[in-house]
Write a protein that holds these residues in place. Structure first.
Motif, PDB file in Angstrom:
ATOM      1  N   ASN A 130      15.784  30.874  53.034  1.00  0.00           N
ATOM      2  CA  ASN A 130      16.128  32.214  52.456  1.00  0.00           C
ATOM      3  C   ASN A 130      17.584  32.560  52.613  1.00  0.00           C
ATOM      4  N   GLY A 131      18.200  31.953  53.307  1.00  0.00           N
ATOM      5  CA  GLY A 131      19.896  32.234  53.218  1.00  0.00           C
ATOM      6  C   GLY A 131      20.605  31.265  52.439  1.00  0.00           C
ATOM      7  N   GLY A 132      19.932  30.217  51.652  1.00  0.00           N
ATOM      8  CA  GLY A 132      20.803  29.134  50.939  1.00  0.00           C
ATOM      9  C   GLY A 132      21.678  29.729  49.881  1.00  0.00           C
ATOM     10  N   GLY A 133      21.186  30.858  49.306  1.00  0.00           N
ATOM     11  CA  GLY A 133      22.372  31.540  48.373  1.00  0.00           C
ATOM     12  C   GLY A 133      23.504  32.315  48.958  1.00  0.00           C
ATOM     13  N   ASN A 134      23.361  32.588  50.257  1.00  0.00           N
ATOM     14  CA  ASN A 134      24.617  33.067  50.833  1.00  0.00           C
ATOM     15  C   ASN A 134      25.997  32.573  50.727  1.00  0.00           C
ATOM     16  N   SER A 135      26.956  33.283  50.500  1.00  0.00           N
ATOM     17  CA  SER A 135      28.331  32.797  50.350  1.00  0.00           C
ATOM     18  C   SER A 135      29.169  33.869  50.495  1.00  0.00           C
ATOM     19  N   ILE A 136      30.560  33.377  51.327  1.00  0.00           N
ATOM     20  CA  ILE A 136      31.332  34.385  51.526  1.00  0.00           C
ATOM     21  C   ILE A 136      32.879  33.774  51.229  1.00  0.00           C
ATOM     22  N   GLY A 146      46.102  36.542  47.533  1.00  0.00           N
ATOM     23  CA  GLY A 146      46.447  35.749  48.455  1.00  0.00           C
ATOM     24  C   GLY A 146      45.700  34.267  48.075  1.00  0.00           C
ATOM     25  N   ALA A 147      45.714  33.513  49.283  1.00  0.00           N
ATOM     26  CA  ALA A 147      44.755  32.103  49.425  1.00  0.00           C
ATOM     27  C   ALA A 147      43.295  32.504  49.552  1.00  0.00           C
ATOM     28  N   SER A 148      42.651  31.776  49.028  1.00  0.00           N
ATOM     29  CA  SER A 148      41.305  32.100  49.436  1.00  0.00           C
ATOM     30  C   SER A 148      40.425  30.940  49.339  1.00  0.00           C
ATOM     31  N   ARG A 149      39.083  31.074  49.978  1.00  0.00           N
ATOM     32  CA  ARG A 149      38.170  29.898  50.187  1.00  0.00           C
ATOM     33  C   ARG A 149      36.925  30.520  50.329  1.00  0.00           C
ATOM     34  N   THR A 150      35.923  29.695  49.854  1.00  0.00           N
ATOM     35  CA  THR A 150      34.395  30.244  49.822  1.00  0.00           C
ATOM     36  C   THR A 150      33.985  29.090  50.869  1.00  0.00           C
ATOM     37  N   LEU A 158      37.309  28.736  62.995  1.00  0.00           N
ATOM     38  CA  LEU A 158      38.048  28.684  61.692  1.00  0.00           C
ATOM     39  C   LEU A 158      39.383  27.895  62.020  1.00  0.00           C
ATOM     40  N   SER A 159      39.545  27.545  63.118  1.00  0.00           N
ATOM     41  CA  SER A 159      40.840  27.169  63.555  1.00  0.00           C
ATOM     42  C   SER A 159      41.350  25.865  62.496  1.00  0.00           C
ATOM     43  N   ASN A 160      40.408  25.029  61.839  1.00  0.00           N
ATOM     44  CA  ASN A 160      40.721  23.955  61.032  1.00  0.00           C
ATOM     45  C   ASN A 160      40.795  24.188  59.607  1.00  0.00           C
ATOM     46  N   THR A 161      40.390  25.574  59.299  1.00  0.00           N
ATOM     47  CA  THR A 161      40.229  25.993  57.681  1.00  0.00           C
ATOM     48  C   THR A 161      41.474  26.604  57.254  1.00  0.00           C
ATOM     49  N   GLY A 162      42.379  27.147  58.065  1.00  0.00           N
ATOM     50  CA  GLY A 162      43.588  27.659  57.615  1.00  0.00           C
ATOM     51  C   GLY A 162      43.307  29.241  57.371  1.00  0.00           C
ATOM     52  N   PHE A 163      42.404  29.543  57.967  1.00  0.00           N
ATOM     53  CA  PHE A 163      41.940  31.039  57.740  1.00  0.00           C
ATOM     54  C   PHE A 163      41.755  31.802  59.029  1.00  0.00           C
ATOM     55  N   ASN A 164      41.940  31.052  60.086  1.00  0.00           N
ATOM     56  CA  ASN A 164      41.663  31.713  61.543  1.00  0.00           C
ATOM     57  C   ASN A 164      42.801  32.692  61.712  1.00  0.00           C
ATOM     58  N   SER A 169      40.646  40.646  53.111  1.00  0.00           N
ATOM     59  CA  SER A 169      39.516  41.059  52.366  1.00  0.00           C
ATOM     60  C   SER A 169      38.567  40.109  52.047  1.00  0.00           C
ATOM     61  N   ILE A 170      37.459  40.425  51.655  1.00  0.00           N
ATOM     62  CA  ILE A 170      36.090  39.567  51.683  1.00  0.00           C
ATOM     63  C   ILE A 170      35.340  39.821  50.579  1.00  0.00           C
ATOM     64  N   ARG A 171      34.674  38.978  49.752  1.00  0.00           N
ATOM     65  CA  ARG A 171      33.855  39.028  48.813  1.00  0.00           C
ATOM     66  C   ARG A 171      32.609  38.162  49.346  1.00  0.00           C
ATOM     67  N   LEU A 172      31.318  38.725  48.964  1.00  0.00           N
ATOM     68  CA  LEU A 172      30.194  37.825  49.792  1.00  0.00           C
ATOM     69  C   LEU A 172      28.946  38.167  48.924  1.00  0.00           C
TER      70      LEU A 172
END
Length: 219
Positions: A130-136, A146-150, A158-164, A169-172
């Motif tokens: 049911n949650g397979g289509g979820n993305s942020i 600015g920098a972004s990542r999905t 998030l410490s290893n993603t560069g976004f901690n 702002s967020i789109r989801l």
């Protein structure tokens, strides 16, 4: 020669009667292409070949919408009742109801008066189909700049993603819980719509973990 369908779409756009014009130069600085949509849309930017913008419909409501740029080629991109369109191509809405008053958008239930929507309609953690289509998609700056990542799965830390502690702002798609500490601890909130600016949420530059929700079950 313009097709009848495209002429009809142009007629719809002509009758909208929008008054204000957003800052086209600002949109250009974000890599957004030119087009008549700029007369009634704001916050335009391009991410992974797709144009995103917040466009007003004929009732003056703001709708978050997007469209693939490749099929549009050199065609004008317009706003058809809150939806990005180009000749022969229609975009899609990013959520069910738009964000009509600031704050979190509660999806089909709506949260049109601003503030946080703390419910998730009984949803549980995304651990099945049911949650397979979820993305942020997270952005380092407000207004989806600015920098972004999905991300498409839970992020325990998030410490290893560069976004901690770097998200403003967020789109989801779907519903997500975001927390100030790793391991889904600390100050947490469920969000169900795009967030242009996290300054008023208590989580600007504070998110360290996040995970999607799905319908059914408990969390």
């Amino acid at each position: 020669m313009k097709t009848p369908a495209f002429i009809a779409a142009g007629a719809v756009l002509a009758t909208v009667g929008f008054v204000s014009v957003p800052d086209t130069a600002e949109a250009q600085s974000r890599g957004a292409p030119r087009g008549s949509y700029a007369q009634s849309c704001s916050g335009a930017y391009v991410n992974q070949g797709r144009l995103y913008a917040d466009c007003r419909d004929t009732r003056g409501r703001t709708r978050s919408t997007s469209i693939e740029l490749a099929p549009c080629s050199s065609s004008d991109i317009g706003n058809d009742n809150g939806l990005l369109v180009c000749q022969g191509v229609r975009g899609q809405f990013e959520n069910n109801g738009g964000n009509n008053g600031g704050g979190w958008n509660g999806g089909s239930g709506g949260n049109n008066g601003g503030g946080w929507n703390g419910g998730n309609n009984g949803g549980g953690w995304n651990s099945g189909n049911n949650g397979g289509g979820n993305s942020i998609t997270v952005f380092a700056d407000r207004d989806y700049r600015g920098a972004s990542r999905t991300f498409r799965g839970e992020q325990y830390n998030l410490s290893n993603t560069g976004f901690n502690d770097q998200i403003s702002s967020i789109r989801l798609n779907g519903s997500w819980e975001v927390c100030s500490d790793s391991g889904f601890r600390g100050y947490c909130q469920v969000i169900e719509g795009n967030v242009r600016n996290l300054n008023n949420t208590g989580l600007n530059d504070r998110i360290s973990s996040m995970r999607p929700l799905r319908g059914g079950g408990r969390y």
